[in-house]
Design an enzyme around this catalytic site. Structure first.
Site, PDB file in Angstrom:
ATOM      1  CG  ASP A 123      36.613   3.846 -30.187  1.00 29.15           C
ATOM      2  OD1 ASP A 123      35.699   3.641 -30.994  1.00 29.15           O
ATOM      3  OD2 ASP A 123      37.428   2.973 -29.848  1.00 29.15           O
ATOM      4  CD  GLU A 164      33.552  -2.396 -37.195  1.00 23.67           C
ATOM      5  OE1 GLU A 164      34.175  -3.463 -37.173  1.00 23.67           O
ATOM      6  OE2 GLU A 164      33.804  -1.456 -36.436  1.00 23.67           O
ATOM      7  CE  LYS A 197      35.607   1.229 -37.108  1.00 25.29           C
ATOM      8  NZ  LYS A 197      35.468   1.340 -35.627  1.00 25.29           N
ATOM      9  CB  THR A 240      38.318  -1.265 -38.368  1.00 28.73           C
ATOM     10  OG1 THR A 240      38.528  -1.362 -36.965  1.00 28.73           O
ATOM     11  CG2 THR A 240      37.331  -2.322 -38.834  1.00 28.73           C
ATOM     12  CG  PHE A 250      42.676  -2.286 -33.428  1.00 33.55           C
ATOM     13  CD1 PHE A 250      42.304  -1.483 -34.483  1.00 33.55           C
ATOM     14  CD2 PHE A 250      41.671  -2.916 -32.707  1.00 33.55           C
ATOM     15  CE1 PHE A 250      40.966  -1.294 -34.820  1.00 33.55           C
ATOM     16  CE2 PHE A 250      40.331  -2.736 -33.031  1.00 33.55           C
ATOM     17  CZ  PHE A 250      39.980  -1.927 -34.086  1.00 33.55           C
TER      18      PHE A 250
END
Length: 337
Positions: free
Chosen positions: A28, A107, A143, A167, A189
């Site tokens: 990440d 994203e 994303k 996400t 998350f």
């Protein structure tokens, strides 16, 4: 002083290497040097990570490249900034794909989180930019925020062969809707869920088996495997290695370099905690959520409502900061600096 000699440490298997037997490890980060260091299969990025990397001297050439592309495309300042942003995100993705054998997640701007058509257009733009660089869509995950609109955008993109990573996922309702949309991957998350419960409730335990983020991901994983959904689970937002150990066996993890370093330097014995066999034996029941059911179920989880909104705001704020960085670069180029 460590009780292990350097020679013995080298012979022992790190926690990171043991985890890799059960779970695909994804980095990440937007920093290529960190990718080189940990050799993940895939990598994920977001506006916050790209912003941090874009400020580093080592990556100024990518910012320059994005600005030059935008100038060549022409248009208003607003259009040029948008084109430079798109090019910058893809340029980072292209460089990352030189370092990893698998896929990169790129994203879509969080400010489009409630605009399905806007998300679809941005996703197609990313794919076109990747293809112009010789990168096929099979190596890219788009994303999208796990709003109802984002999930429906993901459904349409998947039908066109564009794979999605959903996400900012915090609720079971989001996970169910994503599975029903047949998206490729979801990223619950863990850390942000845990943070909320520690701050807002009396659930202060740091034991992994009582960690609300761990419990959430376990439930999602078991639900997907029990009912044979094709969508896979990538645990995200880790706060400590205990969370990773408690979820060993999850399809994928996306882990920040700080936690990867701890896993690499640790020699805890890793046992598989999640498996298809355990999932099949769970007592979960299959449910279906249309839009009104989704909104009601998601709204019934205060943590998820708050963290989704907060996540969108923070990613949007970093996107604006990145735009300002691009504007400064464009101005300096215009003035011949």
């Amino acid at each position: 002083m460590s009780s292990h000699s350097p020679d013995k440490r080298r012979r022992m298997t790190s926690t990171l290497d043991q985890l890799r037997k059960y779970t695909v490890v994804v980095a990440d980060t937007g920093d290529f040097n960190e990718i080189d260091q940990y050799k993940p299969k895939d990598a994920t990025t977001n506006p916050s990570l790209i912003l941090a990397a874009a400020k580093m001297p080592a990556y100024q050439h990518l910012l320059d490249k994005a600005v030059e592309y935008a100038r060549s495309e022409g248009g208003t300042e607003e259009e040029q900034v948008a084109n430079a942003m798109d090019k910058l995100f893809v340029s980072f993705g292209v460089e990352i794909l030189k370092k990893v054998p698998g896929r990169v997640s790129t994203e879509v701007d969080a400010r489009l989180s409630f605009d399905k058509d806007g998300m679809l257009a941005k996703a197609r733009k990313f794919i076109a930019l990747y293809e112009a660089e010789g990168i096929g869509k099979d190596r890219v995950l788009i994303k999208l925020s796990s709003t109802w609109e984002g999930i429906q955008a993901g459904k349409e993109l998947e039908e066109k062969g564009i794979h999605c990573n959903m996400t900012l996922l915090f609720s079971f309702a989001q996970a169910v809707a994503c599975a029903e949309a047949n998206v490729t991957l979801v990223s619950p998350f863990i850390g942000r869920i845990c943070d909320w419960y520690k701050m807002k409730t009396d659930r202060k335990s740091s034991e992994p088996q009582e960690d609300q983020g761990v419990l959430c991901v376990t439930k999602i994983y078991n639900y997907y495997k029990k009912f044979d959904y094709k969508t896979v689970v990538m645990g995200a937002s880790f706060r400590n290695i205990g969370q990773a150990l408690a979820l060993a066996g999850c399809d994928l993890f996306t882990i920040p370099p700080s936690i990867l370093a701890q896993l690499r330097d640790d020699q805890s014995v890793v046992e598989r905690m999640l498996s298809v066999e355990k999932a099949k034996a769970s007592d979960l029941e299959k449910i279906h959520l249309d839009e009104k059911d989704f909104r009601r179920e998601h709204n019934d989880c205060p943590m998820a409502v708050e963290k989704l909104s907060d996540g969108i705001r923070k990613f949007a704020a970093d996107a604006i900061k990145l735009e300002n960085l691009i504007k400064e670069k464009m101005l300096s180029k215009k003035n011949g600096q």
